[in-house]
Scaffold this motif. Structure first.
Motif, PDB file in Angstrom:
ATOM      1  N   ASP A  75       8.327   5.765   5.156  1.00  0.00           N
ATOM      2  CA  ASP A  75       7.188   6.080   6.022  1.00  0.00           C
ATOM      3  C   ASP A  75       6.022   5.212   5.551  1.00  0.00           C
ATOM      4  OD1 ASP A  75       4.770   7.212   6.984  1.00  0.00           O
ATOM      5  OD2 ASP A  75       5.686   9.183   7.194  1.00  0.00           O
ATOM      6  N   ALA A  76       5.670   4.219   6.338  1.00  0.00           N
ATOM      7  CA  ALA A  76       4.658   3.245   5.920  1.00  0.00           C
ATOM      8  C   ALA A  76       3.307   3.907   5.653  1.00  0.00           C
ATOM      9  CB  ALA A  76       4.508   2.158   6.980  1.00  0.00           C
ATOM     10  N   ALA A  77       2.937   4.891   6.474  1.00  0.00           N
ATOM     11  CA  ALA A  77       1.643   5.556   6.294  1.00  0.00           C
ATOM     12  C   ALA A  77       1.623   6.357   4.987  1.00  0.00           C
ATOM     13  CB  ALA A  77       1.360   6.469   7.484  1.00  0.00           C
ATOM     14  N   LEU A 119      11.828   1.890  -3.093  1.00  0.00           N
ATOM     15  CA  LEU A 119      13.275   1.773  -3.286  1.00  0.00           C
ATOM     16  C   LEU A 119      14.042   2.980  -2.742  1.00  0.00           C
ATOM     17  CD1 LEU A 119      15.637   0.161  -4.468  1.00  0.00           C
ATOM     18  CD2 LEU A 119      15.224   1.326  -6.653  1.00  0.00           C
ATOM     19  N   GLN A 120      13.696   4.195  -3.212  1.00  0.00           N
ATOM     20  CA  GLN A 120      14.471   5.372  -2.799  1.00  0.00           C
ATOM     21  C   GLN A 120      14.302   5.659  -1.313  1.00  0.00           C
ATOM     22  OE1 GLN A 120      13.829   8.950  -5.091  1.00  0.00           O
ATOM     23  NE2 GLN A 120      15.091  10.188  -3.740  1.00  0.00           N
ATOM     24  N   SER A 121      13.072   5.563  -0.810  1.00  0.00           N
ATOM     25  CA  SER A 121      12.847   5.894   0.599  1.00  0.00           C
ATOM     26  C   SER A 121      13.568   4.919   1.520  1.00  0.00           C
ATOM     27  CB  SER A 121      11.348   5.930   0.915  1.00  0.00           C
ATOM     28  OG  SER A 121      10.737   4.670   0.676  1.00  0.00           O
ATOM     29  N   ARG A 122      13.662   3.658   1.125  1.00  0.00           N
ATOM     30  CA  ARG A 122      14.386   2.686   1.950  1.00  0.00           C
ATOM     31  C   ARG A 122      15.892   2.945   1.901  1.00  0.00           C
ATOM     32  NH1 ARG A 122      10.999  -0.874   4.069  1.00  0.00           N
ATOM     33  NH2 ARG A 122       9.133  -1.566   2.952  1.00  0.00           N
ATOM     34  N   ILE A 123      16.422   3.226   0.713  1.00  0.00           N
ATOM     35  CA  ILE A 123      17.850   3.526   0.599  1.00  0.00           C
ATOM     36  C   ILE A 123      18.200   4.763   1.423  1.00  0.00           C
ATOM     37  CG2 ILE A 123      19.651   4.313  -1.000  1.00  0.00           C
ATOM     38  CD1 ILE A 123      18.351   2.545  -3.136  1.00  0.00           C
ATOM     39  N   ALA A 124      17.294   5.752   1.419  1.00  0.00           N
ATOM     40  CA  ALA A 124      17.532   6.991   2.164  1.00  0.00           C
ATOM     41  C   ALA A 124      17.276   6.841   3.660  1.00  0.00           C
ATOM     42  CB  ALA A 124      16.649   8.107   1.603  1.00  0.00           C
ATOM     43  N   HIS A 150       3.589   5.828   2.385  1.00  0.00           N
ATOM     44  CA  HIS A 150       3.646   4.820   1.327  1.00  0.00           C
ATOM     45  C   HIS A 150       2.237   4.302   1.020  1.00  0.00           C
ATOM     46  CE1 HIS A 150       5.438   1.387  -0.904  1.00  0.00           C
ATOM     47  NE2 HIS A 150       4.430   0.704  -0.395  1.00  0.00           N
ATOM     48  N   GLY A 151       1.476   4.001   2.066  1.00  0.00           N
ATOM     49  CA  GLY A 151       0.120   3.516   1.873  1.00  0.00           C
ATOM     50  C   GLY A 151      -0.773   4.543   1.208  1.00  0.00           C
ATOM     51  N   GLU A 152      -0.595   5.814   1.568  1.00  0.00           N
ATOM     52  CA  GLU A 152      -1.393   6.876   0.942  1.00  0.00           C
ATOM     53  C   GLU A 152      -1.053   7.002  -0.539  1.00  0.00           C
ATOM     54  OE1 GLU A 152      -2.253  11.679   1.348  1.00  0.00           O
ATOM     55  OE2 GLU A 152      -1.489  10.568   3.072  1.00  0.00           O
ATOM     56  N   LEU A 153       0.238   6.912  -0.865  1.00  0.00           N
ATOM     57  CA  LEU A 153       0.646   6.975  -2.268  1.00  0.00           C
ATOM     58  C   LEU A 153       0.051   5.817  -3.063  1.00  0.00           C
ATOM     59  CD1 LEU A 153       4.405   7.983  -1.861  1.00  0.00           C
ATOM     60  CD2 LEU A 153       2.584   9.399  -2.818  1.00  0.00           C
ATOM     61  N   VAL A 154       0.096   4.622  -2.498  1.00  0.00           N
ATOM     62  CA  VAL A 154      -0.479   3.446  -3.166  1.00  0.00           C
ATOM     63  C   VAL A 154      -1.954   3.677  -3.470  1.00  0.00           C
ATOM     64  CG1 VAL A 154      -1.142   1.028  -2.830  1.00  0.00           C
ATOM     65  CG2 VAL A 154       1.173   1.773  -2.251  1.00  0.00           C
ATOM     66  N   GLU A 155      -2.670   4.190  -2.485  1.00  0.00           N
ATOM     67  CA  GLU A 155      -4.112   4.413  -2.657  1.00  0.00           C
ATOM     68  C   GLU A 155      -4.388   5.511  -3.673  1.00  0.00           C
ATOM     69  OE1 GLU A 155      -8.020   5.801  -0.055  1.00  0.00           O
ATOM     70  OE2 GLU A 155      -6.143   5.314   0.964  1.00  0.00           O
ATOM     71  N   ARG A 156      -3.715   6.654  -3.506  1.00  0.00           N
ATOM     72  CA  ARG A 156      -3.993   7.802  -4.377  1.00  0.00           C
ATOM     73  C   ARG A 156      -3.582   7.534  -5.821  1.00  0.00           C
ATOM     74  NH1 ARG A 156      -4.423  12.799  -2.161  1.00  0.00           N
ATOM     75  NH2 ARG A 156      -5.041  13.372  -4.281  1.00  0.00           N
ATOM     76  N   LEU A 157      -2.530   6.738  -6.015  1.00  0.00           N
ATOM     77  CA  LEU A 157      -2.062   6.451  -7.367  1.00  0.00           C
ATOM     78  C   LEU A 157      -2.749   5.242  -7.990  1.00  0.00           C
ATOM     79  CD1 LEU A 157       1.730   7.105  -6.722  1.00  0.00           C
ATOM     80  CD2 LEU A 157       0.260   8.437  -8.250  1.00  0.00           C
ATOM     81  N   GLY A 158      -3.660   4.619  -7.247  1.00  0.00           N
ATOM     82  CA  GLY A 158      -4.429   3.496  -7.777  1.00  0.00           C
ATOM     83  C   GLY A 158      -3.594   2.267  -8.047  1.00  0.00           C
ATOM     84  N   LEU A 159      -2.641   1.979  -7.160  1.00  0.00           N
ATOM     85  CA  LEU A 159      -1.701   0.890  -7.395  1.00  0.00           C
ATOM     86  C   LEU A 159      -1.944  -0.332  -6.520  1.00  0.00           C
ATOM     87  CD1 LEU A 159       1.555   3.040  -7.624  1.00  0.00           C
ATOM     88  CD2 LEU A 159       0.253   2.070  -9.539  1.00  0.00           C
ATOM     89  N   LYS A 165       9.614  11.851   0.475  1.00  0.00           N
ATOM     90  CA  LYS A 165       9.192  13.178   0.940  1.00  0.00           C
ATOM     91  C   LYS A 165      10.242  14.231   0.589  1.00  0.00           C
ATOM     92  CE  LYS A 165       6.098  11.727   4.649  1.00  0.00           C
ATOM     93  NZ  LYS A 165       5.765  11.803   6.087  1.00  0.00           N
ATOM     94  N   PRO A 166      10.495  14.405  -0.714  1.00  0.00           N
ATOM     95  CA  PRO A 166      11.545  15.331  -1.142  1.00  0.00           C
ATOM     96  C   PRO A 166      11.162  16.775  -0.876  1.00  0.00           C
ATOM     97  CG  PRO A 166      10.245  14.659  -3.030  1.00  0.00           C
ATOM     98  CD  PRO A 166       9.757  13.838  -1.862  1.00  0.00           C
ATOM     99  N   VAL A 167      12.171  17.647  -0.826  1.00  0.00           N
ATOM    100  CA  VAL A 167      11.887  19.084  -0.759  1.00  0.00           C
ATOM    101  C   VAL A 167      11.576  19.621  -2.152  1.00  0.00           C
ATOM    102  CG1 VAL A 167      13.294  19.433   1.299  1.00  0.00           C
ATOM    103  CG2 VAL A 167      14.332  19.734  -0.959  1.00  0.00           C
TER     104      VAL A 167
END
Length: 217
Positions: free
Chosen positions: A115-117, A106-111, A119-128, A156-158
């Motif tokens: 980043d699909a890659a 949601l936030q990354s698309r609004i902003a 996003h995919g890493e987050l999905v994997e690392r967070l077990g989702l 990818k916030p600062v």
């Protein structure tokens, strides 16, 4: 990366002025992970909300990189939260009508920074991966908080700001969620400021800052 100087904030409660912050100074470097602790009423959440631009200080300055947060307009602060900050709260604040996958993005698309890659890493690392088509009401508390953390990091916030992010979780789940957050923060390179009452969780971060009577003790 984050600089807070002489920050003050007073609220009027029951006809009485209550000084919550009395001149707070705080610095946080890029990539640094800092725990913010202190007794109830010491101003921890107030400080986090001011840094996020959700409220305005009475005095002092907040800078995130080159941006003076306290000098921004309402629209400027909203853009800062959208584009450069990740926010995670004790209440997970997921959108009930959106799937896990859509909440994550949601936030990354609004902003405009999806980043699909990543996003995919987050999905994997967070077990989702097996939960993407589910909705928030179908998730456990720990799973919901993982989605909230993934959503905050997807842009990818600062700076990632978290207010008691494990407060509604049991100890084992809290440890697991925070370990994942630490790893992903290190992977993304953003700064991390987390409000917590737990000395045990605070000890897992790089540094601990304590607020007492409205100032850094």
């Amino acid at each position: 990366m984050l600089s807070v100087r002489n920050l003050t904030k007073t609220y009027r409660t029951a006809g009485e002025d209550v000084a919550v912050l009395r001149g707070v100074n705080l610095d946080l470097a890029a990539g640094e992970r800092v725990a913010l602790s202190g007794e109830s009423g010491s101003g921890k959440s107030t400080l986090l909300h001011l840094i996020a631009g959700l409220d305005s200080p009475d005095g002092g300055e907040i800078r995130i990189g080159d941006d003076a947060v306290s000098a921004l307009s309402d629209a400027g602060r909203a853009a800062l939260r959208r584009d450069r900050l990740g926010l995670v709260f004790q209440q997970f604040n997921l959108v009930p009508s959106l799937s896990v996958e859509d909440n994550l993005a949601l936030q990354s698309r609004i902003a405009g920074r999806h980043d699909a890659a990543w996003h995919g890493e987050l999905v994997e690392r967070l077990g989702l991966a097996r939960l993407l088509k589910r909705y928030p009401e179908q998730l456990s508390g720990g799973q919901q908080q993982r989605v909230a953390i993934g959503r905050a990091l997807a842009v990818k916030p600062v700076l990632l700001l978290a207010d008691e992010p494990t407060g509604n979780l049991d100890e084992a789940t809290a440890d697991e969620v925070l370990a994942l957050t630490r790893d992903l923060v290190a992977r993304s390179g953003c700064g991390f400021l987390m409000v917590t009452h737990s000395a045990r969780l605070a000890a897992t971060l790089d540094r601990r800052v304590t607020l007492h009577a409205g100032v850094v003790a």
